[in-house]
Design a protein around this motif. Structure first.
Motif, PDB file in Angstrom:
ATOM      1  N   LEU A 170     -47.708  69.394  -4.724  1.00 23.39           N
ATOM      2  CA  LEU A 170     -46.899  69.214  -3.440  1.00 23.39           C
ATOM      3  C   LEU A 170     -47.626  68.125  -2.441  1.00 23.39           C
ATOM      4  CD1 LEU A 170     -44.064  69.526  -2.472  1.00 23.39           C
ATOM      5  CD2 LEU A 170     -44.854  71.640  -1.217  1.00 23.39           C
ATOM      6  N   LYS A 171     -48.773  68.530  -2.063  1.00 18.07           N
ATOM      7  CA  LYS A 171     -49.653  67.668  -1.123  1.00 18.07           C
ATOM      8  C   LYS A 171     -49.645  66.363  -1.596  1.00 18.07           C
ATOM      9  CE  LYS A 171     -52.972  66.539   1.473  1.00 18.07           C
ATOM     10  NZ  LYS A 171     -52.856  65.437   2.455  1.00 18.07           N
ATOM     11  N   TYR A 172     -50.050  66.332  -2.889  1.00 19.09           N
ATOM     12  CA  TYR A 172     -50.078  64.804  -3.382  1.00 19.09           C
ATOM     13  C   TYR A 172     -48.899  63.910  -3.627  1.00 19.09           C
ATOM     14  CZ  TYR A 172     -55.469  65.155  -3.926  1.00 19.09           C
ATOM     15  OH  TYR A 172     -56.612  65.187  -3.728  1.00 19.09           O
ATOM     16  N   LEU A 173     -48.096  64.858  -3.709  1.00 22.74           N
ATOM     17  CA  LEU A 173     -46.747  64.177  -4.026  1.00 22.74           C
ATOM     18  C   LEU A 173     -46.147  63.748  -2.454  1.00 22.74           C
ATOM     19  CD1 LEU A 173     -43.915  63.430  -5.402  1.00 22.74           C
ATOM     20  CD2 LEU A 173     -42.997  65.665  -4.815  1.00 22.74           C
ATOM     21  N   VAL A 174     -46.290  64.323  -1.582  1.00 26.44           N
ATOM     22  CA  VAL A 174     -46.106  63.929  -0.065  1.00 26.44           C
ATOM     23  C   VAL A 174     -47.050  62.528   0.146  1.00 26.44           C
ATOM     24  CG1 VAL A 174     -46.367  64.482   2.172  1.00 26.44           C
ATOM     25  CG2 VAL A 174     -45.482  66.088   0.683  1.00 26.44           C
ATOM     26  N   ASP A 175     -48.280  62.707  -0.167  1.00 27.65           N
ATOM     27  CA  ASP A 175     -49.290  61.397  -0.167  1.00 27.65           C
ATOM     28  C   ASP A 175     -48.651  60.345  -1.085  1.00 27.65           C
ATOM     29  OD1 ASP A 175     -50.855  62.949   1.600  1.00 27.65           O
ATOM     30  OD2 ASP A 175     -52.261  63.343  -0.024  1.00 27.65           O
ATOM     31  N   ALA A 176     -48.065  60.695  -2.068  1.00 23.14           N
ATOM     32  CA  ALA A 176     -47.634  59.714  -3.048  1.00 23.14           C
ATOM     33  C   ALA A 176     -46.283  58.770  -2.106  1.00 23.14           C
ATOM     34  CB  ALA A 176     -47.445  59.938  -4.158  1.00 23.14           C
ATOM     35  N   LEU A 177     -45.470  59.562  -1.622  1.00 18.06           N
ATOM     36  CA  LEU A 177     -44.185  59.429  -1.099  1.00 18.06           C
ATOM     37  C   LEU A 177     -44.479  58.362   0.184  1.00 18.06           C
ATOM     38  CD1 LEU A 177     -42.015  62.254  -1.387  1.00 18.06           C
ATOM     39  CD2 LEU A 177     -41.448  60.103  -2.307  1.00 18.06           C
ATOM     40  N   THR A 178     -45.488  58.825   1.093  1.00 14.73           N
ATOM     41  CA  THR A 178     -45.681  57.810   2.256  1.00 14.73           C
ATOM     42  C   THR A 178     -46.665  56.760   1.943  1.00 14.73           C
ATOM     43  OG1 THR A 178     -47.612  59.378   2.458  1.00 14.73           O
ATOM     44  CG2 THR A 178     -45.752  60.089   3.662  1.00 14.73           C
ATOM     45  N   GLY A 179     -47.194  56.704   0.606  1.00 14.40           N
ATOM     46  CA  GLY A 179     -47.989  55.641   0.356  1.00 14.40           C
ATOM     47  C   GLY A 179     -49.559  55.716   0.648  1.00 14.40           C
ATOM     48  N   SER A 180     -49.826  57.003   1.200  1.00 14.75           N
ATOM     49  CA  SER A 180     -51.158  57.052   1.744  1.00 14.75           C
ATOM     50  C   SER A 180     -52.125  57.438   0.653  1.00 14.75           C
ATOM     51  CB  SER A 180     -51.104  58.191   2.926  1.00 14.75           C
ATOM     52  OG  SER A 180     -51.051  59.437   2.162  1.00 14.75           O
ATOM     53  N   ILE A 181     -51.596  57.743  -0.571  1.00 10.55           N
ATOM     54  CA  ILE A 181     -52.443  57.663  -1.661  1.00 10.55           C
ATOM     55  C   ILE A 181     -53.291  56.201  -2.195  1.00 10.55           C
ATOM     56  CG2 ILE A 181     -50.949  57.656  -3.797  1.00 10.55           C
ATOM     57  CD1 ILE A 181     -52.029  60.323  -4.612  1.00 10.55           C
ATOM     58  N   GLY A 182     -52.463  55.500  -1.692  1.00 13.36           N
ATOM     59  CA  GLY A 182     -53.058  54.096  -2.164  1.00 13.36           C
ATOM     60  C   GLY A 182     -54.421  53.714  -1.067  1.00 13.36           C
ATOM     61  N   SER A 183     -54.554  54.683  -0.031  1.00 11.11           N
ATOM     62  CA  SER A 183     -55.443  53.891   0.706  1.00 11.11           C
ATOM     63  C   SER A 183     -56.584  54.856   0.674  1.00 11.11           C
ATOM     64  CB  SER A 183     -55.159  53.771   2.205  1.00 11.11           C
ATOM     65  OG  SER A 183     -54.227  54.896   2.407  1.00 11.11           O
ATOM     66  N   ILE A 184     -56.761  55.846  -0.204  1.00 11.95           N
ATOM     67  CA  ILE A 184     -57.872  56.912  -0.237  1.00 11.95           C
ATOM     68  C   ILE A 184     -58.797  55.985  -1.020  1.00 11.95           C
ATOM     69  CG2 ILE A 184     -58.830  58.908  -1.542  1.00 11.95           C
ATOM     70  CD1 ILE A 184     -55.894  59.963  -1.798  1.00 11.95           C
ATOM     71  N   THR A 185     -60.132  56.053  -0.211  1.00 12.14           N
ATOM     72  CA  THR A 185     -61.199  55.283  -0.622  1.00 12.14           C
ATOM     73  C   THR A 185     -62.152  56.296  -1.665  1.00 12.14           C
ATOM     74  OG1 THR A 185     -62.163  55.660   1.455  1.00 12.14           O
ATOM     75  CG2 THR A 185     -61.471  53.305   0.774  1.00 12.14           C
ATOM     76  N   ASP A 186     -62.527  57.531  -1.171  1.00 10.14           N
ATOM     77  CA  ASP A 186     -63.163  58.275  -1.835  1.00 10.14           C
ATOM     78  C   ASP A 186     -62.443  59.651  -2.351  1.00 10.14           C
ATOM     79  OD1 ASP A 186     -64.951  60.209  -2.905  1.00 10.14           O
ATOM     80  OD2 ASP A 186     -66.557  59.766  -1.528  1.00 10.14           O
ATOM     81  N   SER A 187     -61.920  59.598  -3.564  1.00 12.43           N
ATOM     82  CA  SER A 187     -60.895  60.296  -3.894  1.00 12.43           C
ATOM     83  C   SER A 187     -61.487  61.838  -4.372  1.00 12.43           C
ATOM     84  CB  SER A 187     -60.070  60.123  -4.935  1.00 12.43           C
ATOM     85  OG  SER A 187     -61.013  60.007  -6.282  1.00 12.43           O
ATOM     86  N   ALA A 188     -62.738  61.708  -4.604  1.00 10.73           N
ATOM     87  CA  ALA A 188     -63.366  63.255  -4.564  1.00 10.73           C
ATOM     88  C   ALA A 188     -63.666  63.923  -3.288  1.00 10.73           C
ATOM     89  CB  ALA A 188     -64.749  63.123  -5.443  1.00 10.73           C
ATOM     90  N   ALA A 189     -63.917  63.052  -2.273  1.00 12.00           N
ATOM     91  CA  ALA A 189     -64.466  63.669  -0.922  1.00 12.00           C
ATOM     92  C   ALA A 189     -62.897  63.944  -0.274  1.00 12.00           C
ATOM     93  CB  ALA A 189     -65.043  62.759  -0.150  1.00 12.00           C
ATOM     94  N   TYR A 190     -62.094  63.508  -0.417  1.00  9.87           N
ATOM     95  CA  TYR A 190     -60.614  63.497  -0.074  1.00  9.87           C
ATOM     96  C   TYR A 190     -60.242  64.836  -0.634  1.00  9.87           C
ATOM     97  CZ  TYR A 190     -55.640  62.745   0.811  1.00  9.87           C
ATOM     98  OH  TYR A 190     -54.477  63.066   1.535  1.00  9.87           O
TER      99      TYR A 190
END
Ligand code: PFF
Length: 454
Positions: free
Chosen positions: A111-131
């Protein structure tokens, strides 16, 4: 007994059962297993396990539930009163409860990642493992998302069988089956995706060894929701005209299609981001894919948005319909066995899952050093005890119970709907042979292998 709830239509019972089967196991766990076990060859063995073992055990669970029209515990009590077999009814209910406690944690992440996708913030994650690490180890945020998924599940369950489970399965499953094509197309459109397709389509049989076969069997059981009381409880709401073998076939076909389609989403995309390996493990969905989405966002932003939103929506729908099916056997047991109101029973199930869910969620952060048993965190412990111990034990008991203990005529009456369906003799024979010999031996091997890996 007459007023007991029932699914109102065949479509409803198939979609509800398929909703149970299609879950995180298909979209998250299956591609992980495919990646770690060599691609196409694993898929072929998996399909064989589904056809030989999965269909037989699923039909058996349906048969027990539909014949007794009772919750899993009372079903075994009715069929084998005052015998040790009743233990399986109890085990099924508790396995489901255990699974719910950690399954809701991962559903919350979705659900959290869906929210990130909806807001587009998933597109600006630079280090996905650290995130991912920062999110899962933070104390409150994962708990909040987990709680929301449990409340959603609870909301459906208290509405009952027809107005809750059936109605929402009839909405959520068709949406899921429709949207799955979108991320597949997006994945194929990524540059370099052909390499991933090749990995999925060209079997490398040199990778096959006994561990791979056992993993395929374990995955088939988890993915088809077997041995946990779920399908047995759902079948107790089936009408007398439901065709058990055919329903098992439809559910297994839908489940396997979604699993393979998930492979078609993940591998072409993963291979297009060249620095990530397809055997990246469970991080595939929460660490590797965000890299892919980020790449898609930076080249064509709308494609990145659609791809990520549709993918996490798919994952969330799959997880929620499974959570509903894991909640139901426990609620039905408390409601019918202890004569609690259904809503009270559901509150107890949700509250206990919430409590243990908190422990499982905090295993990734502040409680990481708390290792109650065998140096495992709470999350790993709940996963281990239910999926690795209770599940195979349950599978063996169900096969032995239907293969050896139940009256042969009762079994045949149920699968032929009292003689009104024509089932070829060879099929009935094969079914009984698998239950008597092949399934207990094969599942016994998974079990011993898993214990040996400890
Ligand atoms: N079959 C579900 C999946 O593939 O994610 C998981 C599951 C559902 C497990 C129901 C157990 C269960 F009782």
């Amino acid at each position: 007994m007459n007023e007991r709830a029932k699914f109102s239509s065949k479509l409803g019972l198939i979609l509800a059962s398929a909703g149970s089967a299609v879950g995180l196991g298909n979209v998250w766990r299956f591609p992980t297993e495919v990646g770690e076990n060599g691609g196409a060859a694993f898929i072929l063995i998996y399909i064989l396990c589904v056809i030989v073992l999965g269909l037989s055990v699923m039909t058996s669970e349906f048969l027990i539930g539909r014949h007794t029209h009772a919750n899993t515990f009372d079903a075994y009590k009715q069929l084998a009163p005052r015998s040790g077999w009743v233990f399986q009814g109890f085990l099924g209910v508790f396995t489901a409860w255990f699974i719910l406690c950690y399954y809701c944690v991962v559903t919350g992440w979705t659900l959290k990642y869906l929210v990130d996708a909806l807001t587009g913030s998933i597109g600006s994650i630079t280090d996905s493992a650290a995130y991912f690490q920062a999110f899962t180890s933070s104390p409150w945020l994962p708990l909040a998302f987990m709680a929301v998924t449990l409340v959603m599940t609870h909301w459906v369950i208290v509405r009952g069988v027809q107005d809750g489970i059936e109605k929402y399965s009839k909405i959520l499953m068709p949406v899921l089956l429709l949207i799955i094509a979108v991320p597949v197309i997006c994945s194929f459109s990524m540059p370099g995706s052909k390499e991933g397709l090749r990995f999925l389509l060209r079997p490398d049989f040199s990778k096959i060894n006994s561990d791979v076969i056992l993993s395929a069997m374990g995955q088939a059981f988890f993915s088809l929701s077997l041995a946990m009381g779920c399908l047995c409880t759902y079948a107790s709401y089936f009408g007398d005209d439901a065709k058990l073998m055919k329903t098992a076939g439809s559910v297994a076909a839908i489940d396997t299609t979604v699993a393979v389609m998930s492979g078609f989403i993940i591998f072409p995309a993963v291979f297009s981001v060249s620095e990530v390996a397809p055997d990246a493990g469970p991080g595939l969905v929460f660490i590797t894919l965000p890299n892919v989405f980020q790449m898609a966002f930076s080249s064509v932003p709308w494609l990145g948005w659609i791809f990520s939103v549709m993918f996490y929506l798919l994952l969330l729908l799959a997880a929620l319909t499974s959570m509903i099916s894991i909640h139901e056997p426990v609620t039905a047991f408390l409601h019918e066995h202890y004569h609690l109101r259904r809503s009270t029973a559901a509150v107890i199930v949700t509250a206990v899952a919430m409590l243990f869910g908190v422990l499982c969620s905090l295993s990734f952060g502040v409680l990481n050093h708390v290792r109650p048993l065998m140096d495992m965190t709470f999350f790993d412990f709940f996963d281990f005890i239910s999926a690795k111990i209770f599940l195979p034990v349950g599978g063996i008991i169900i096969s032995l119970f239907v293969g050896w203990k139940l009256d042969r005529s009762l079994v045949i009456e149920e699968i032929t709907n009292h003689g009104t369906l024509h089932i070829p003799v060879w099929l009935v024979r094969a079914y009984l042979f698998i239950l008597k010999w092949i399934a207990p031996l094969a599942i016994g091997l998974i079990f011993i292998n898993e214990l040996a890996l400890l």
